[in-house]
Write a protein that holds these residues in place. Sequence first.
Motif, short mmCIF file in Angstrom:
data_model
loop_
_atom_site.label_atom_id
_atom_site.label_comp_id
_atom_site.label_asym_id
_atom_site.label_seq_id
_atom_site.Cartn_x
_atom_site.Cartn_y
_atom_site.Cartn_z
N TYR A 189 34.51 -8.06 39.08
CA TYR A 189 35.70 -8.79 39.52
C TYR A 189 35.67 -9.03 41.03
N TYR A 190 36.34 -10.09 41.44
CA TYR A 190 36.43 -10.41 42.87
C TYR A 190 37.70 -9.79 43.46
N PRO A 191 37.59 -9.15 44.65
CA PRO A 191 36.37 -8.90 45.42
C PRO A 191 35.79 -7.52 45.11
N ASN A 192 34.47 -7.46 44.92
CA ASN A 192 33.81 -6.17 44.79
C ASN A 192 33.58 -5.60 46.20
N LEU A 193 32.84 -4.51 46.31
CA LEU A 193 32.66 -3.86 47.60
C LEU A 193 32.00 -4.77 48.62
N LYS A 194 30.90 -5.40 48.23
CA LYS A 194 30.19 -6.29 49.13
C LYS A 194 31.07 -7.45 49.57
N GLN A 195 31.78 -8.04 48.62
CA GLN A 195 32.67 -9.16 48.94
C GLN A 195 33.84 -8.71 49.82
N SER A 196 34.32 -7.48 49.62
CA SER A 196 35.40 -6.95 50.45
C SER A 196 34.96 -6.79 51.89
N ILE A 197 33.72 -6.32 52.08
CA ILE A 197 33.19 -6.17 53.43
C ILE A 197 33.04 -7.53 54.09
N PHE A 198 32.53 -8.51 53.34
CA PHE A 198 32.38 -9.86 53.90
C PHE A 198 33.74 -10.50 54.20
N LEU A 199 34.73 -10.24 53.35
CA LEU A 199 36.08 -10.74 53.63
C LEU A 199 36.61 -10.18 54.94
N SER A 224 38.21 1.40 50.36
CA SER A 224 39.23 0.53 50.95
C SER A 224 39.79 1.15 52.22
N ALA A 225 39.93 2.48 52.25
CA ALA A 225 40.42 3.16 53.45
C ALA A 225 39.42 3.05 54.60
N LEU A 226 38.14 3.18 54.28
CA LEU A 226 37.11 3.04 55.31
C LEU A 226 37.09 1.62 55.89
N ILE A 227 37.21 0.63 55.01
CA ILE A 227 37.25 -0.76 55.49
C ILE A 227 38.49 -0.98 56.35
N PHE A 228 39.62 -0.45 55.91
CA PHE A 228 40.87 -0.56 56.67
C PHE A 228 40.71 0.06 58.06
N GLY A 229 40.06 1.20 58.13
CA GLY A 229 39.86 1.85 59.42
C GLY A 229 38.90 1.09 60.31
N LEU A 230 37.78 0.66 59.76
CA LEU A 230 36.74 0.00 60.56
C LEU A 230 37.20 -1.35 61.11
N VAL A 231 38.06 -2.06 60.37
CA VAL A 231 38.53 -3.38 60.84
C VAL A 231 39.35 -3.25 62.12
N HIS A 232 39.88 -2.06 62.40
CA HIS A 232 40.64 -1.88 63.65
C HIS A 232 39.73 -1.93 64.88
N LEU A 233 38.41 -1.75 64.66
CA LEU A 233 37.39 -1.97 65.70
C LEU A 233 37.49 -1.03 66.90
N ASN A 234 38.16 0.09 66.75
CA ASN A 234 38.13 1.11 67.81
C ASN A 234 38.34 2.46 67.15
N PRO A 235 37.67 3.51 67.69
CA PRO A 235 37.71 4.82 67.02
C PRO A 235 39.08 5.48 67.01
N TRP A 236 39.94 5.17 67.99
CA TRP A 236 41.23 5.84 68.10
C TRP A 236 42.17 5.40 66.98
N GLN A 237 42.18 4.13 66.67
CA GLN A 237 42.99 3.64 65.55
C GLN A 237 42.26 3.80 64.22
N ALA A 238 40.93 3.70 64.24
CA ALA A 238 40.15 3.73 63.00
C ALA A 238 40.30 5.05 62.26
N ILE A 239 40.30 6.17 62.98
CA ILE A 239 40.40 7.48 62.34
C ILE A 239 41.75 7.61 61.64
N GLY A 240 42.82 7.32 62.37
CA GLY A 240 44.15 7.42 61.78
C GLY A 240 44.35 6.43 60.65
N ALA A 241 43.84 5.21 60.82
CA ALA A 241 43.99 4.18 59.79
C ALA A 241 43.24 4.57 58.52
#
Length: 277
Positions: free
Chosen positions: A10-20, A175-192
């Motif tokens: 189903y859309y989006p799978n993991l790869k498609q989620s990362i590309f999104l 999904s949590a890891l993607i949510f954190g990484l999209v913040h693009l900085n370690p201070w928000q990424a860890i909490g996110a």
Amino acid sequence: MNNTEFQKNYYPNLKQSIFLSLRLILVSIIVLIPFVILILSLKKNDVSQYPIIESLLQLVGYVIPFATICLFAIKRIKHLDFPDFKLNLTCLKPVNILVLVIMTFALMIVIEPFSNFIPMPEFIKKIFADMADPDIFSFITLVIAAPILEEIFFRGIILEGLLKNHSPVKAIIWSALIFGLVHLNPWQAIGATLSGVFIGWIYWKTKSILPGIIIHFTNNLIGFLASNLTNSKSESIIQLINNNTIYILLLLILIIVLFFGYKILSKSLSPLKEILI
């Protein structure tokens, strides 16, 4: 869980989620470039309304990329898998909303030591403080637009897709890891990332983006108020308390609060009325 349950991709799978998510970052950069140029021009020419104009441009520059990518993703879901796909805004019982708010406040304090593990440079602190300026457009961006748009994207689209392709544990963690990484900085990424696990679990239980919006709204509102109503914008909770014993006792109490909140929600989460948009 039997792998045969996930035979269809189903859309989006993991790869498609990362590309999104990468597409969201790219669109954000493209949209922000002319806004940054305009902001620098206003600042250089000492325009009297510069601060409020900057906040307005930040709001527009935030909304456009999220709205664009969300509409793109929903169109893809409808075309590939579910023509009648709807975002679920399930209403919750008042007691569950109260528990969510209390748990969000507790989680913010428990997570803070992890977010502060990496020292934040002063210029980064200034950027975050400027983003929470006490004006109407900053408030709309952080407290209203961010909870709604980010929950639609990260839970209503990405996590929903991952749950259809993977086990709940794997889907929530990714999904949590993607949510954190999209913040693009370690201070928000860890909490996110840590809060993303909590919100993801709530979404899995309810299949509704409304609880996540409530959690996100509470978190951002507390942060916005703390930034603008205190004189210690850059101080951590432990610095404000200034007593290690009291701080550790507070953390222990809040961990217990989170445990009992989890037990309550595990047993009592149930919708009052289903609203699809």
